[in-house]
Design a protein around this motif. Structure first.
Motif, PDB file in Angstrom:
ATOM      1  N   MET A  80      -7.518   2.577  -3.674  1.00 51.06           N
ATOM      2  CA  MET A  80      -8.289   2.163  -2.496  1.00 51.06           C
ATOM      3  C   MET A  80      -9.142   3.323  -1.979  1.00 51.06           C
ATOM      4  SD  MET A  80      -5.570  -0.134  -0.390  1.00 51.06           S
ATOM      5  CE  MET A  80      -6.735  -0.385   0.941  1.00 51.06           C
ATOM      6  N   ARG A  81      -8.518   4.519  -1.907  1.00 52.19           N
ATOM      7  CA  ARG A  81      -9.227   5.669  -1.355  1.00 52.19           C
ATOM      8  C   ARG A  81      -8.687   6.942  -1.994  1.00 52.19           C
ATOM      9  NH1 ARG A  81      -9.021   5.173   4.424  1.00 52.19           N
ATOM     10  NH2 ARG A  81      -6.892   5.854   4.203  1.00 52.19           N
ATOM     11  N   GLN A  82      -9.594   7.766  -2.482  1.00 50.87           N
ATOM     12  CA  GLN A  82      -9.221   9.068  -3.020  1.00 50.87           C
ATOM     13  C   GLN A  82      -9.032  10.040  -1.867  1.00 50.87           C
ATOM     14  OE1 GLN A  82     -11.396  10.507  -6.455  1.00 50.87           O
ATOM     15  NE2 GLN A  82     -11.477  12.547  -5.546  1.00 50.87           N
ATOM     16  N   LEU A  83      -7.919  10.768  -1.874  1.00 50.35           N
ATOM     17  CA  LEU A  83      -7.613  11.704  -0.789  1.00 50.35           C
ATOM     18  C   LEU A  83      -7.701  13.158  -1.235  1.00 50.35           C
ATOM     19  CD1 LEU A  83      -4.466   9.829   0.599  1.00 50.35           C
ATOM     20  CD2 LEU A  83      -6.829   9.692   1.455  1.00 50.35           C
TER      21      LEU A  83
ATOM     22  N   GLN B 185       0.825   5.769  -0.765  1.00 53.59           N
ATOM     23  CA  GLN B 185       0.121   7.007  -1.051  1.00 53.59           C
ATOM     24  C   GLN B 185       0.892   7.707  -2.150  1.00 53.59           C
ATOM     25  OE1 GLN B 185      -1.254   9.097   2.406  1.00 53.59           O
ATOM     26  NE2 GLN B 185      -1.057  11.087   1.379  1.00 53.59           N
TER      27      GLN B 185
ATOM     28  N   ARG C 184       0.851  -1.192   0.000  1.00 56.13           N
ATOM     29  CA  ARG C 184       0.000   0.000   0.000  1.00 56.13           C
ATOM     30  C   ARG C 184       0.880   1.232   0.000  1.00 56.13           C
ATOM     31  NH1 ARG C 184      -5.277  -1.326   3.675  1.00 56.13           N
ATOM     32  NH2 ARG C 184      -5.768  -3.277   2.588  1.00 56.13           N
TER      33      ARG C 184
ATOM     34  N   GLY D  14      -4.111   9.833  -3.753  1.00 51.56           N
ATOM     35  CA  GLY D  14      -4.842   8.675  -3.286  1.00 51.56           C
ATOM     36  C   GLY D  14      -3.990   7.645  -2.588  1.00 51.56           C
TER      37      GLY D  14
END
Length: 188
Positions: A151-154, A127, A125, A180
């Motif tokens: 996995m996740r939009q930041l 960023q 994982r 992300g």
């Protein structure tokens, strides 16, 4: 009789040697198909080739062409990224790719008889962030059968695969303000 100084002779000899050396890669490629492949505006691009592997015979860009970072070959073909543009040929069967400190004398990294250690196939994982809407590359070896997913939009800016983020064997790229958290399923 005109005498030429040894300094002038040295310069002339150096110029002739330079011309001969710069022509050598083209001469090597004359009996092989040459494919031009380029990353336009710093974007990831793919060129379809029938080869399992390639070698760069002439860089045509000011941006660096570094195997595994800005160009490579995977199951989808020849890929270039971050402004790399050049002429490529099929890698010779003798272990090939003699340029840039690469492999020689057999044993390419994807030969069937070589495998990484047991902890290589795993999830990583990371960023990755496009600050000021600039292109950014987060390097991680995805592997020949691996893939990446968001996995996740930041960010407030959209993260759309193929538009503002993507991946290749060398890692994940982001642009246009996408930030992300990504999962890389690394597989040999």
């Amino acid at each position: 009789m005109v005498r030429i100084g040894t300094g002038v002779m040295g310069v002339l000899a150096g110029m002739v040697a330079g011309l001969l050396l710069s022509a050598a890669p083209v001469a090597r490629a004359q009996d092989r198909d040459v494919v031009r492949c380029g990353s336009e505006d710093g974007r990831f691009s793919r060129c379809q080739v029938p080869w399992r592997d390639a070698e760069l015979i002439r860089q045509e860009s000011d941006s660096a062409c570094v195997r595994g970072q800005t160009w490579g070959v995977d199951r989808g073909g020849l890929w270039v990224d971050r402004g790399c543009r050049g002429q490529f040929v099929e890698m010779e069967r003798d272990g090939g790719w003699h340029g840039g400190g690469g492999w020689q004398g057999g044993g390419r990294p994807h030969d069937d008889d070589w495998r990484p250690g047991p902890d290589w196939d795993r999830e990583i994982r990371l960023q990755c962030e496009s600050n000021d809407h600039e292109y950014h590359f987060c390097q991680v070896d995805v592997g020949g059968r691996g893939y990446a997913r968001l996995m996740r939009q930041l960010s407030g800016s959209a993260c759309e695969e193929g538009y503002s983020w993507g991946w290749n064997r060398a890692g994940v790229w982001v642009s246009k303000g996408c930030r992300g958290l990504f999962s890389v399923n690394r597989r040999w």
